[in-house]
Design a protein around this motif. Structure first.
Motif, PDB file in Angstrom:
ATOM      1  N   LYS A  45       0.854  -1.180   0.000  1.00 36.13           N
ATOM      2  CA  LYS A  45       0.000   0.000   0.000  1.00 36.13           C
ATOM      3  C   LYS A  45       0.897   1.241   0.000  1.00 36.13           C
ATOM      4  O   LYS A  45       1.962   1.235   0.620  1.00 36.13           O
ATOM      5  N   ALA A  46       0.465   2.289  -0.722  1.00 37.86           N
ATOM      6  CA  ALA A  46       1.223   3.538  -0.735  1.00 37.86           C
ATOM      7  C   ALA A  46       0.994   4.284   0.584  1.00 37.86           C
ATOM      8  O   ALA A  46      -0.150   4.466   1.019  1.00 37.86           O
ATOM      9  N   VAL A  47       2.085   4.711   1.206  1.00 44.94           N
ATOM     10  CA  VAL A  47       2.030   5.411   2.493  1.00 44.94           C
ATOM     11  C   VAL A  47       2.949   6.633   2.402  1.00 44.94           C
ATOM     12  O   VAL A  47       4.083   6.511   1.932  1.00 44.94           O
ATOM     13  N   THR A  48       2.471   7.786   2.850  1.00 40.66           N
ATOM     14  CA  THR A  48       3.308   8.985   2.849  1.00 40.66           C
ATOM     15  C   THR A  48       3.874   9.210   4.253  1.00 40.66           C
ATOM     16  O   THR A  48       3.120   9.293   5.229  1.00 40.66           O
ATOM     17  N   ILE A  49       5.200   9.261   4.323  1.00 40.38           N
ATOM     18  CA  ILE A  49       5.906   9.501   5.599  1.00 40.38           C
ATOM     19  C   ILE A  49       6.819  10.689   5.381  1.00 40.38           C
ATOM     20  O   ILE A  49       7.690  10.648   4.515  1.00 40.38           O
ATOM     21  N   GLY A  50       6.653  11.738   6.155  1.00 41.00           N
ATOM     22  CA  GLY A  50       7.441  12.944   5.908  1.00 41.00           C
ATOM     23  C   GLY A  50       7.155  13.425   4.496  1.00 41.00           C
ATOM     24  O   GLY A  50       6.002  13.528   4.081  1.00 41.00           O
ATOM     25  N   ASP A  51       8.219  13.642   3.717  1.00 44.45           N
ATOM     26  CA  ASP A  51       8.021  14.119   2.344  1.00 44.45           C
ATOM     27  C   ASP A  51       8.135  12.992   1.323  1.00 44.45           C
ATOM     28  O   ASP A  51       8.282  13.246   0.141  1.00 44.45           O
ATOM     29  N   ARG A  52       8.091  11.743   1.783  1.00 42.14           N
ATOM     30  CA  ARG A  52       8.253  10.615   0.866  1.00 42.14           C
ATOM     31  C   ARG A  52       6.996   9.759   0.823  1.00 42.14           C
ATOM     32  O   ARG A  52       6.362   9.519   1.858  1.00 42.14           O
TER      33      ARG A  52
END
Ligand code: SF4
Length: 378
Positions: A45-52
């Motif tokens: 699954k796509a997950v956004t952490i910080g700016d990534r």
């Protein structure tokens, strides 16, 4: 919701750990529906952490045992990431793309033609069949290209006009910024280059979208210029594994094209596409040593090829479904010197026009491309 730092320190290490352990979800419906089967990252699954934005395994056996758990997202889509019950970061799940709601005039859902990877990449497998996948003795042991086709989640051959229609909508509705076109290998000597060229030509005629094509090295190097003229901006030829004996054991069909042929093809392709616009994908954790991967990466970088090293994640239903993911410390030991080598050579994921190296969601590598690391490394 417990307030925690939204851009955690040690981001690359956290990504390594998440990609190794996987993630449990309180709300499995959060974000973009995860994919099962197919080429590229599956069971993720796509997950956004910080700016990534990164791809994190959620359906693997290891993920069900993971110390990481994502709480149910709040109204703004933010979720607290827990490790062993302790909040460690705020994460977000990119929303499902709007183009998934559409279908062609013939009734083919757009999501069966191309899917969203990461946060802004349109990805398609033009030919969902592969000569390497026909028999157990030839198939790449990590590959699931036939699973999504068998389950009816995709179609066998995406026609150029279908790809153009979906790409135009994905740019207009969802702000997609580049496109990855991969393919199963057909029984022709171009190894998929022809079908990728005709697909890229159709997409470029419909919308100005940077395209990466991915295939095995074709028999004839003239295909590189033909692909470029058709609208392909970047090229991926994926070694997957670098040690010849391991290639023979884990990908016996594809190993019929030896590493030497890949190196010749890289040398021929870089002058056509440009330095840093040709890349390869290396799966760490399948048995290649750190030294073997870094040695190959050094050779590739000297040719102007971007070696995109990703942690191997097993896909359910494949012969390697029980193979463990690499330890985060193994990934760190590879990615830290590799990030320094890339920085020193002036090869940057940001400068790649399209494709996996630019997207970077399957690896923490882009986070390691930093000058301070280069300074520390030499
Ligand atoms: S790195 Fe490549 S395979 Fe992974 S999510 Fe991005 S485009 Fe897809």
């Amino acid at each position: 919701m417990t307030p925690v730092c939204s851009t955690p320190p040690g981001l690359e290490q956290l990504i390594n750990e998440l990609q190794s352990s996987g993630l449990r979800l309180v709300d499995p419906k959060a974000g973009i529906a995860s994919r099962r089967g197919g080429a590229g990252p599956s069971d993720h699954k796509a997950v956004t952490i910080g700016d990534r934005t990164v791809m994190i395994p959620v359906h693997t056996a290891q993920a069900f045992e993971s110390p990481f758990m994502a709480e149910r997202p709040d109204a703004s889509g933010q979720s607290v990431l827990l490790r062993d019950g302790v909040p460690v970061a705020t994460i977000a799940f990119p929303a499902g793309p709007r183009f998934y709601q559409l279908q062609t005039a013939e009734g083919v859902p757009y999501s069966k033609i191309a899917v969203m990877h990461g946060s802004d990449v349109l990805a398609t497998t033009v030919l969902q069949t592969c000569i390497r996948y026909q028999s157990r003795t030839k198939t790449c042991q990590f590959c699931a290209i036939g699973q999504s086709l068998a389950a009816g989640r995709t179609i066998a051959h995406k026609q150029p006009a279908q790809l153009a229609e979906v790409a135009e909508a994905a740019v207009r509705l969802d702000g997609v910024r580049h496109m990855v076109m991969t393919t199963g290998t057909p029984a022709t000597s171009d190894r998929g280059a022809a079908v990728l060229a005709e697909s890229a030509f159709a997409v470029k005629a419909a919308v100005n979208l940077p395209i990466q094509a991915q295939c095995e090295p074709p028999d004839d190097d003239d295909w590189f210029a033909r692909m470029k003229a058709s609208g392909v901006d970047s090229l991926g030829m994926h070694l997957e594994i670098v040690t010849p004996e391991l290639r023979q054991r884990l990908m016996p069909g594809k190993a019929g094209v030896p590493v030497e042929r890949y190196m010749q093809a890289f040398a021929a392709a870089v002058p056509v596409f440009g330095r840093g616009q040709v890349s390869t994908y290396i799966l760490a954790g399948l048995g290649d040593s750190k030294e073997a991967i870094l040695g190959m990466a050094e050779l590739l970088i000297s040719l102007g090829v971007y070696p995109f090293v990703v942690p191997f994640v097993p896909i359910s239903g494949t012969p390697l479904e029980s193979h463990p993911t690499p330890d985060p410390s193994f990934m760190h030991a590879i990615l830290e010197p590799l990030g320094a080598m890339l920085w020193s050579a002036g090869l940057r994921s940001l400068d790649v026009k399209a494709g996996c190296a630019k997207c970077g969601a399957c690896s923490a590598l882009a986070s390691y491309e930093k000058p301070d690391r280069a300074v520390g490394a030499f």
